[in-house]
Scaffold this motif. Structure first.
Motif, PDB file in Angstrom:
ATOM      1  N   ARG A   1      40.306  42.142  45.562  1.00 40.08           N
ATOM      2  CA  ARG A   1      41.332  41.589  44.657  1.00 40.08           C
ATOM      3  C   ARG A   1      42.718  41.548  45.297  1.00 40.08           C
ATOM      4  O   ARG A   1      43.605  40.871  44.810  1.00 40.08           O
ATOM      5  CB  ARG A   1      41.404  42.415  43.380  1.00 40.08           C
ATOM      6  CG  ARG A   1      40.201  42.256  42.485  1.00 40.08           C
ATOM      7  CD  ARG A   1      40.432  43.035  41.214  1.00 40.08           C
ATOM      8  NE  ARG A   1      39.383  42.843  40.253  1.00 40.08           N
ATOM      9  CZ  ARG A   1      38.846  43.807  39.548  1.00 40.08           C
ATOM     10  NH1 ARG A   1      39.257  45.042  39.698  1.00 40.08           N
ATOM     11  NH2 ARG A   1      37.911  43.546  38.671  1.00 40.08           N
TER      12      ARG A   1
ATOM     13  N   MET B   1      41.734  35.999  37.287  1.00 40.21           N
ATOM     14  CA  MET B   1      41.147  37.257  37.741  1.00 40.21           C
ATOM     15  C   MET B   1      40.393  37.958  36.614  1.00 40.21           C
ATOM     16  O   MET B   1      40.857  38.033  35.494  1.00 40.21           O
ATOM     17  CB  MET B   1      42.246  38.175  38.280  1.00 40.21           C
ATOM     18  CG  MET B   1      41.733  39.478  38.864  1.00 40.21           C
ATOM     19  SD  MET B   1      43.069  40.451  39.614  1.00 40.21           S
ATOM     20  CE  MET B   1      43.308  39.556  41.137  1.00 40.21           C
TER      21      MET B   1
ATOM     22  N   LYS C   1      38.672  37.803  31.670  1.00 41.95           N
ATOM     23  CA  LYS C   1      39.522  37.278  32.739  1.00 41.95           C
ATOM     24  C   LYS C   1      40.796  36.715  32.131  1.00 41.95           C
ATOM     25  O   LYS C   1      40.824  36.299  30.966  1.00 41.95           O
ATOM     26  CB  LYS C   1      38.805  36.223  33.557  1.00 41.95           C
ATOM     27  CG  LYS C   1      38.415  34.989  32.785  1.00 41.95           C
ATOM     28  CD  LYS C   1      37.656  34.018  33.670  1.00 41.95           C
ATOM     29  CE  LYS C   1      37.121  32.858  32.851  1.00 41.95           C
ATOM     30  NZ  LYS C   1      36.336  31.943  33.655  1.00 41.95           N
TER      31      LYS C   1
ATOM     32  N   CYS D   1      47.941  39.732  42.922  1.00 46.02           N
ATOM     33  CA  CYS D   1      47.822  41.166  42.687  1.00 46.02           C
ATOM     34  C   CYS D   1      48.052  41.899  44.011  1.00 46.02           C
ATOM     35  O   CYS D   1      47.121  42.300  44.695  1.00 46.02           O
ATOM     36  CB  CYS D   1      46.452  41.498  42.093  1.00 46.02           C
ATOM     37  SG  CYS D   1      46.381  43.153  41.397  1.00 46.02           S
TER      38      CYS D   1
ATOM     39  N   CYS E   1      46.763  45.525  44.131  1.00 48.31           N
ATOM     40  CA  CYS E   1      45.317  45.723  44.034  1.00 48.31           C
ATOM     41  C   CYS E   1      44.767  46.125  45.399  1.00 48.31           C
ATOM     42  O   CYS E   1      45.407  45.901  46.428  1.00 48.31           O
ATOM     43  CB  CYS E   1      44.626  44.438  43.584  1.00 48.31           C
ATOM     44  SG  CYS E   1      44.878  44.020  41.859  1.00 48.31           S
TER      45      CYS E   1
ATOM     46  N   ASN F   1      45.015  38.378  45.632  1.00 46.89           N
ATOM     47  CA  ASN F   1      44.396  37.243  44.954  1.00 46.89           C
ATOM     48  C   ASN F   1      45.193  36.904  43.700  1.00 46.89           C
ATOM     49  O   ASN F   1      45.847  37.773  43.115  1.00 46.89           O
ATOM     50  CB  ASN F   1      42.945  37.555  44.572  1.00 46.89           C
ATOM     51  CG  ASN F   1      42.002  37.390  45.746  1.00 46.89           C
ATOM     52  OD1 ASN F   1      42.291  36.655  46.686  1.00 46.89           O
ATOM     53  ND2 ASN F   1      40.890  38.081  45.699  1.00 46.89           N
TER      54      ASN F   1
END
Length: 141
Positions: A73, A81, A52, A66, A69, A76
Motif C-alpha cells: 500500500r 484503496m 474501499k 498513503c 502505509c 499507492n
C-alpha cells in the motif's frame, strides 16, 4: 386488488431488509467539523466484508497517496484503496478482519455492526477491543 396490496407489502419489506445491511455506501465524517470527508463502499466477497474508499470530497486530497502505509500500500492512491479487509459475520457484527487508517498508515483489528439502519459502528483496536477507538459511518443517500 389483493395482488397490488401484496406487491406493495413485498416491496416495503424488501426496502426495509435492504436498508438493514452493512453493505452499501457510507459517509465518513471529520470528527471536528462533522463534514463528509470520504465515501466508503462496504461490499461482500466470498462471504466476507471489505470496504474501499470510493470518493474523497476534498479536491486537493483526491490524488493523495498513503505515504505512511507499509508494504504494497505504500505510496499507492488512497482513492480506491481497500481499508477494511476480511471480516466474517458473527451474530449481529462482522469481525476477524482489519481496518487501515490511511492518515497514519496503521492497521488495526476491528469489528463493525449496524447502530440503527443508517449508522455503522466501526471499532478499531490493538489487542483487545476495550483498548481502541470507535468511529461511525453514516449511510449515503
Amino acid at each position: 386488488m389483493k395482488k397490488t396490496i401484496f406487491t406493495l407489502v413485498l416491496t416495503a419489506i424488501s426496502f426495509s431488509i435492504n436498508a438493514q445491511t452493512i453493505f452499501g455506501k457510507w459517509e465518513n465524517r471529520d470528527e471536528e467539523t462533522n463534514k463528509v470527508d470520504s465515501v466508503i463502499e462496504v461490499y461482500e466477497k466470498d462471504g466476507k466484508a471489505y470496504a474501499k474508499i470510493v470518493e474523497i470530497t476534498n479536491k486537493k486530497r483526491q490524488k493523495a497517496v498513503c505515504d505512511k502505509c507499509s508494504g504494497k500500500r505504500k505510496n499507492n492512491p488512497i482513492l480506491g484503496m481497500n481499508i477494511l479487509t476480511g471480516l466474517s459475520k458473527d451474530g449481529n457484527e462482522w469481525s476477524g478482519g482489519k481496518i487501515l487508517d490511511p492518515k497514519n498508515g496503521k492497521e488495526y483489528k476491528c469489528y463493525i455492526k449496524l447502530d440503527g439502519k443508517d449508522k455503522l459502528k466501526i471499532r478499531g483496536y490493538i489487542g483487545f477491543a476495550a483498548f481502541g477507538r470507535t468511529a461511525y459511518w453514516h449511510r449515503k443517500n
